[in-house]
Design an enzyme around this catalytic site. Structure first.
Site, PDB file in Angstrom:
ATOM      1  N   GLU A 256       0.814  -1.213   0.000  1.00  0.00           N
ATOM      2  CA  GLU A 256       0.000   0.000   0.000  1.00  0.00           C
ATOM      3  C   GLU A 256       0.851   1.268   0.000  1.00  0.00           C
ATOM      4  OE1 GLU A 256      -2.929  -0.560   3.119  1.00  0.00           O
ATOM      5  OE2 GLU A 256      -3.961  -2.083   1.917  1.00  0.00           O
ATOM      6  N   GLU A 352      -4.585  -8.674  -1.684  1.00  0.00           N
ATOM      7  CA  GLU A 352      -5.079  -8.512  -0.316  1.00  0.00           C
ATOM      8  C   GLU A 352      -6.512  -8.022  -0.300  1.00  0.00           C
ATOM      9  OE1 GLU A 352      -2.706  -6.337   2.645  1.00  0.00           O
ATOM     10  OE2 GLU A 352      -4.613  -5.711   3.539  1.00  0.00           O
TER      11      GLU A 352
END
Length: 505
Positions: A256, A352
């Site tokens: 991220e 994810e």
């Protein structure tokens, strides 16, 4: 491009509780077929009165309902089309798309700590056999993720080259995977013993603190002068895992990268920075040292497709990038197709997503998680990873970050017992039936709360259709594959998998 499998995925040819029935070549009735048939009839699951008993050569179906009245339960089908179907799904097996690597989740520190320290050896062995095996009640996970250092789902924050504040280690003389911190290797080796073909990718949440502008694992950015050291750090991790008997097949450079967590390791790493890091440092090092290792960019949400697009627009970086990795927490899954269409030589992965106590996940429930698997693969994902393999009854342990996330399974830390979550069933409805190298094939898009995706297994030609129903009432579907047809009334709030053809004929 270097593909994640030894064989090209074939985009150029594209036109745009359990039993031994898992082994499709040996599909058969469960031990209590009459009970299951009666239960199905009483529950109104049959699409018509012409339900036939299973036999070799018939289509087979497994269903999970959100209330768990059915949990990967075998059910009978009608071998006739229904006149009252709300959707008709036509299979076009000649229209092949991407090849599948697998489905699974992450060996987070929290997950493996629970397995090692809150389960008995026999409990852990049984759970790993179920998750990674294909015999008996195994659901056949073929793909998994590892964390390089700590994430929010660790019991403490650390990297593999921690230094006193103000000190640096550019030659990585202090790099070590500390056995006192690492329960990962023993558990992963157990999983590999069950499934030697398990593919593993790995992701850092932060560079070591001394490489960053704030000398901290939390927040901050990677200093350009430490790009070479960070590249070596990532390769040192791959080397260290290999020495433990754990082969890493792919890396992302940052989890991220457009998010800066306030209470667990993370760092911003924008597109120009990632392009420079990959193109000038990590990419050449991987090519020289470990040419079979794949590099994935992004590893973040659907809502910023311009980020991976910008990295792929850099010719130096693009030549080393094999795929774009995505998370589900923002934007729309169509971003995967947007980037794929612009760069069809790059693969796509969902790496994810987690269920938990937030919207729309909380009200979406099982169909929401099943839809993620379905739509990710419809939008070119070769693999789908959800988040923690296991969390405890309090959604932990963790050090910062999400306190409402759920694991694939919940392990009661008081006695080691296991409860399977929506994520488990959403993955299992694909992983148990869709095997490594399967093709995604064409199937009619559906709407109004019904989602579907189809596959053809490469080893025996069996076809697999996964369908979810998010409606609060049953929905009948017709499925046509050439001259073959069957119908089924999907229960409210359910997911079903259908298998037919190939060697089962």
């Amino acid at each position: 491009m270097r593909t994640f499998l030894s064989e090209k995925h074939g985009l150029a040819s594209a036109t745009k509780p359990l039993d031994a029935a898992l082994q499709h070549k040996k599909a058969r009735l469960p031990r209590k077929p009459l009970r299951n048939l009666a239960l199905a009839l009483m529950s109104g699951l049959c699409a018509s009165a012409s339900v036939q008993a299973w036999a070799e050569g018939d289509s087979h179906a497994w269903v999970t309902t959100e209330d768990r009245q059915f949990a990967l339960t075998p059910v009978p089908l009608s071998t006739h089309a229904s006149d009252h179907a709300q959707a008709t799904i036509v299979i076009e097996a000649k229209a092949r798309h991407q090849r599948i690597v697998g489905f699974g989740a992450a060996f987070t520190d929290s997950s493996v700590w629970l397995m090692r320290h809150r389960m008995s050896d026999s409990q852990r062995a049984a759970l790993l056999q179920e998750l990674f095996g294909r015999e008996g009640n195994g659901v056949g996970f073929d793909f998994a993720r590892l964390v390089i250092g700590a994430s929010d789902f660790s019991r403490e924050h650390y990297s593999y080259d921690d230094m006193p504040r103000g000190s640096t280690d550019p030659q990585l003389q202090h790099f070590a995977i500390d056995p006192a911190k690492d329960d990962v290797a023993p558990v992963v080796r157990e999983a590999l013993a069950i499934n030697p073909n398990l593919r593993l990718m790995a992701t850092p949440w932060s560079a070591p603190a001394w490489m960053k502008d704030n000398d901290n694992l939390i927040k901050g950015k990677l200093l350009p002068e430490h790009y070479p050291a960070f590249a070596r750090y990532l390769l040192a991790y791959v080397d260290a895992r290999a020495a433990q008997g754990i082969p890493i097949a792919a890396l992302t450079v940052q989890n991220e990268p457009d998010f800066e967590p306030k209470d667990y390791p993370g760092m911003r790493f924008n597109a120009p920075e990632r392009a420079r890091f990959i193109g000038e440092h990590l990419g050449p090092l991987v090519e020289a040292r470990r040419p079979s290792l794949k590099l994935f960019d992004w590893d973040h949400n659907w809502d910023k497709a311009h980020e991976p697009m910008a990295v792929l627009a850099d010719p130096k970086a693009s030549r080393y990038i094999d795929a774009v990795a995505w998370h589900c927490y923002g934007g729309d899954v169509s971003a995967q197709s947007q980037v794929h269409d612009a760069h069809p030589d790059k693969d796509t992965y969902m790496t994810e997503c987690s269920s938990g106590d937030w919207e729309p996940v909380r009200t979406g429930g099982l169909p929401h998680e099943a839809r993620l698997v379905i739509q990710s693969t419809r939008n070119w994902a070769r693999g789908v990873l959800l988040w923690n393999l296991a969390l405890d009854q309090d959604n932990g342990p963790h050090a910062g970050g999400c306190d409402t996330c759920l694991g694939i399974v919940t392990v009661d830390s008081r006695n080691g017992t296991v409860t399977r979550t929506h994520d488990y069933y959403a993955l299992a409805h694909a992983s148990r039936f869709v095997r490594r190298d399967a093709w995604r094939i064409d199937s009619t898009p559906t709407s109004d709360g019904i989602d579907n995706v189809a596959f053809e297994n490469a080893d025996d030609g069996t076809r697999v259709l996964m369908v979810s129903n998010a409606n609060r009432a049953a929905r009948t579907i017709n499925v046509r594959d050439g001259q073959q047809v069957f119908s089924y009334a999907l229960p409210a709030r359910s997911v079903a998998t259908f298998v037919w053809g190939g060697s089962a004929k």
